[in-house]
Design a protein around this motif. Structure first.
Motif, short mmCIF file in Angstrom:
data_model
loop_
_atom_site.label_atom_id
_atom_site.label_comp_id
_atom_site.label_asym_id
_atom_site.label_seq_id
_atom_site.Cartn_x
_atom_site.Cartn_y
_atom_site.Cartn_z
N ARG A 1 88.45 51.95 40.39
CA ARG A 1 87.55 50.98 40.00
C ARG A 1 86.63 50.72 41.06
NH1 ARG A 1 87.56 45.47 40.52
NH2 ARG A 1 86.68 44.28 38.60
N GLU A 2 87.07 50.51 42.35
CA GLU A 2 86.00 50.11 43.29
C GLU A 2 85.05 51.35 43.70
OE1 GLU A 2 88.90 49.72 46.73
OE2 GLU A 2 89.35 47.68 46.03
N ARG A 3 85.46 52.55 43.41
CA ARG A 3 84.46 53.49 43.67
C ARG A 3 83.42 53.61 42.69
NH1 ARG A 3 81.00 56.58 43.90
NH2 ARG A 3 80.91 58.66 44.61
N LEU A 4 83.59 53.33 41.23
CA LEU A 4 82.70 53.26 40.28
C LEU A 4 81.85 52.10 40.31
CD1 LEU A 4 84.93 54.39 37.31
CD2 LEU A 4 83.49 55.75 38.47
N ILE A 5 82.41 50.92 40.67
CA ILE A 5 81.44 49.96 40.84
C ILE A 5 80.41 50.25 42.06
CG2 ILE A 5 81.55 47.39 41.85
CD1 ILE A 5 84.10 47.04 40.39
N LEU A 6 80.95 50.82 43.14
CA LEU A 6 79.98 51.21 44.26
C LEU A 6 78.78 52.18 43.66
CD1 LEU A 6 79.59 51.09 47.49
CD2 LEU A 6 80.69 53.08 47.32
N GLU A 7 79.48 53.12 42.91
CA GLU A 7 78.64 54.09 42.34
C GLU A 7 77.45 53.42 41.51
OE1 GLU A 7 76.82 57.71 41.52
OE2 GLU A 7 78.35 57.47 43.03
N ALA A 8 77.76 52.36 40.63
CA ALA A 8 76.92 51.77 39.87
C ALA A 8 75.85 50.88 40.41
CB ALA A 8 77.70 50.87 38.96
N GLU A 9 76.42 50.27 41.58
CA GLU A 9 75.43 49.65 42.75
C GLU A 9 74.37 50.32 43.25
OE1 GLU A 9 77.84 47.44 45.56
OE2 GLU A 9 78.55 45.93 43.88
N ASN A 10 74.81 51.72 43.51
CA ASN A 10 73.78 52.46 44.20
C ASN A 10 73.05 53.42 43.24
OD1 ASN A 10 74.21 52.03 46.93
ND2 ASN A 10 76.18 52.95 46.91
N ASN A 11 73.58 53.83 41.81
CA ASN A 11 72.95 54.48 41.14
C ASN A 11 72.54 53.69 39.94
OD1 ASN A 11 72.17 56.64 39.41
ND2 ASN A 11 73.84 57.90 39.82
N THR B 1 95.26 55.39 42.16
CA THR B 1 95.43 54.01 41.88
C THR B 1 94.00 53.60 40.82
OG1 THR B 1 94.71 52.84 43.63
CG2 THR B 1 97.05 53.24 43.47
N SER B 2 94.29 52.77 39.88
CA SER B 2 93.29 52.36 39.19
C SER B 2 92.40 51.52 39.97
CB SER B 2 93.65 51.62 37.83
OG SER B 2 94.38 50.36 38.18
N THR B 3 92.89 50.83 40.94
CA THR B 3 92.15 49.86 41.65
C THR B 3 91.21 50.85 42.64
OG1 THR B 3 93.91 48.37 42.12
CG2 THR B 3 92.20 48.05 43.37
N GLN B 4 91.43 51.94 43.22
CA GLN B 4 90.82 52.61 43.86
C GLN B 4 89.68 53.23 43.12
OE1 GLN B 4 94.18 54.90 45.31
NE2 GLN B 4 93.39 54.78 47.56
N GLU C 1 92.06 61.62 41.88
CA GLU C 1 92.64 62.06 40.69
C GLU C 1 92.31 61.11 39.43
OE1 GLU C 1 96.66 63.26 40.53
OE2 GLU C 1 96.49 64.65 42.45
N MET C 2 92.01 61.76 38.35
CA MET C 2 91.53 60.87 37.06
C MET C 2 91.69 61.51 35.79
SD MET C 2 87.82 60.71 38.43
CE MET C 2 87.18 62.14 39.25
N THR C 3 91.85 60.95 34.65
CA THR C 3 91.77 61.48 33.24
C THR C 3 90.65 60.85 32.77
OG1 THR C 3 94.22 61.38 33.27
CG2 THR C 3 93.04 61.56 30.94
#
Length: 605
Positions: A333-343, A328-331, A380-382
């Protein structure tokens, strides 16, 4: 512990032996028990770091030597993770510059050294891998001195100390032919040459947050060097940004210090020590963590802006959900926000509907590492084709990122490489002979033309060439550039590919699928040998007849499918195409799968 802490960083080009040298420093300083089983490259703790043999995240460690504690920070050697290196230099009082005795000065060496010299560090030069048969230590030393001069080093920095070493064999010596016993000369030189910063322990506590990571037990953890005062567990602290604005306030719940690779809880941290603190939820890298009475932030280097972006959306192919668990887009989104916070090298944006996410970074490898990590986590993503981020100068002229490319190759391949770089708007800056029929070519070229170029370079040099790229500057826009010359071979139907059909279609171009691979309408199953897209049927089986004679059924021999990395596949995409990424597969596809809709859209545009 007055004047006993030395903070040093090890800087070098990728694969010049930083992490291996740290391994042996830790072993020889008595950090491990004699019977303790220790992994190779113990500082490369991440799964991808071990696989690829590169350092991705900067990590501190600590060793004790002759009544002193030496905090060593291992830094990444690849250009895409330069944001890590720049910040880490703030924690260091000195630096070890490691240079391969055969390869000599390389682009990343130049980049990181320039940052270290600007911060006033006086590096100790270690010419490493002296056990190589093709070592040329004396020439490399001359190259290093020339590099210091070209980077405007001051007289004190030019008077650098030199050691010759083999990190793998675990020895260092002041002379090329000196005794090769252990690394004691290096440790002694660090104690002698790296003077601890004169920091005031009586002032209120302040430290610059330099590294950040999420801990499942402690929450958000910040790493930095205490600039003044002492930090005590349970004291009230706050975080202020570079403008002096308060971002967060809380209680310092835990303080840790590194002993080897382990984090050890302490009650009090003193000025000059590198510590990990927990207790703040919003503080980020480059923020000042300090006592409540302090209002002036500590100066920090602003992080270089990203040069490239990709758009990530949910997987919309007919095969969505068959291989991954997180869809899902929510999952996403949450993963990418976490990455931006840590990286800190990555920035995150989204559209109004919050279903398309734009991730910007410093280069292809950084983005590829993120996508690979997400694959392994079950996403999974595009992914859209990478876009270069342009800027404008004061007159409003368009500027684009330029890279400096250094290539080492056999002389016979130089003409074809120069030709291929000319097509990518590259300018030849330097061409020099490095001996044994080898050439070193240095180009300046736009990032736009270099996406996926590494695989092309390896093909042109028959796998024998070495290419290194580093961001150079923003320069004048160099005009339109031709995209991929070959058209796409597009599947007409959904199903499974058949060997007989692929065998008959091989003459049309390079195939990306083999027998029994799932395909769908709009999926790119190969590259045509000519320009222009072509729709093909890879499921057309052999018609059965009631006649069977010897020799009627020829053996179907398929050309093996080329395995491509994510960066290479992204570099191959045209603007109307995308990459479908799942835990098991990466499939090239058209953004619009329906052929009639594609034609309609092309007429409109």
């Amino acid at each position: 512990m007055k004047n006993t802490i030395r903070n040093i960083t090890i800087i070098a080009h990728v694969d010049h032996g930083k992490t291996t040298l740290i391994d042996n420093l830790m072993k020889q300083s008595g950090l491990f028990r004699e019977n303790e089983v220790v992994e190779e490259r113990v500082m490369d703790s991440g799964e991808l770091e071990k696989e690829r043999g590169i350092t991705i995240l900067a990590k501190p460690t600590s060793i004790n030597w002759k009544n002193s504690r030496i905090n060593i920070i291992d830094t990444p050697g690849h250009r895409d993770f330069a944001a890590e290196v720049e910040r880490v230099l703030h924690m260091a009082d000195g630096a070890l510059l490691l240079i391969d005795s055969s390869e000599g000065v390389m682009p990343q060496t130049k980049f990181v050294l320039s940052k270290a010299l600007k911060q006033g560090l006086k590096p100790i030069v270690v010419i490493n891998k002296l056990d190589k048969t093709d070592q040329r230590a004396n020439e490399v030393l001359d190259e290093t001195f020339d590099l210091f001069v070209s980077l405007d080093a001051n007289e004190e920095q030019l008077d650098f100390s030199i050691l010759y070493a083999s990190g793998r064999s675990g020895w260092a010596s002041k002379e090329i032919d000196g005794p090769r016993e252990n690394l004691n000369p290096l440790l002694d030189l660090i104690i002698e040459k790296v003077k601890p910063a004169d920091l005031d322990k009586t002032k209120p506590f302040a430290m610059l947050s330099t590294l950040l990571y999420a801990d499942s037990f402690l929450g958000r953890s910040l790493i930095g060097k205490i600039a003044q005062g002492t930090a005590k567990a349970n004291q009230q602290i706050k975080a202020i940004n570079l403008k002096g604005e308060k971002i967060d306030e809380g209680r310092l719940t835990k303080i840790f210090r590194y002993e080897g690779t382990k984090k050890v809880p302490i009650e009090t941290g003193e000025a000059g020590d590198i510590v990990i603190i927990a207790g703040l939820e919003k503080a980020n890298v480059a923020d000042t963590i300090c006592d409540l009475e302090i209002n002036e932030p500590i100066d920090a280097t602003p992080i270089d802006p990203p040069t490239m972006s990709i758009t990530i959306t949910v997987n919309s192919s007919p095969l969505a959900g068959t291989e991954g668990k997180k869809l899902t887009s929510t999952q996403i989104r949450e993963r990418l926000i976490l990455e931006a916070e840590n990286n800190v090298g990555i920035s995150f944006n989204e559209n109004e509907n919050k279903d398309a996410f734009i991730i910007s970074g410093r280069g292809e490898l950084m983005l590829e590492i993120l996508l690979t990590q997400m694959r392994r986590e079950g996403f999974e993503m595009t992914v859209s084709p990478p876009k270069v981020l342009f800027q404008k100068d004061k007159e409003g002229n368009k500027l684009e990122p330029l890279e400096e490319i250094t290539m080492d190759l056999d002389e016979e391949f130089s003409s074809r490489i120069i030709d291929s770089m000319n097509r990518r708007k590259g300018k030849l800056i330097e061409l020099k002979d490095t001996g044994k029929n080898k050439k070193r070519l240095i180009f300046h070229a736009p990032t736009r033309g270099l996406m996926g170029y590494t695989s092309r370079f390896l093909t042109l040099t028959k796998g024998s060439g070495v290419i290194n790229r580093i961001f150079h500057s923003y320069g004048e826009y160099s005009g339109d550039m031709e995209g991929r010359r070959n058209g796409a071979l597009i599947s007409m139907e959904k199903g499974k590919a058949v060997a007989f059909a692929i065998f008959n279609l091989q003459a049309r171009g390079e195939m990306f699928v083999t027998h029994n691979d799932p395909v769908y309408e709009g999926m790119i199953v190969g590259l045509a040998s000519k320009s222009g897209d072509l729709e093909i049927n890879v499921m057309k089986g052999k018609k059965l007849t009631n006649m069977r004679t010897q020799g009627t059924d020829e053996n179907v021999v398929l050309t093996p499918v080329r395995k491509m990395a994510i960066a290479e596949q992204l570099g191959m995409l045209n603007t109307d195409e995308a990459l479908e990424i799942t835990p098991k597969s990466c499939r090239l596809r058209k953004l619009i799968l329906d052929p009639h809709e594609r034609k309609r859209q092309s007429r409109v545009s």
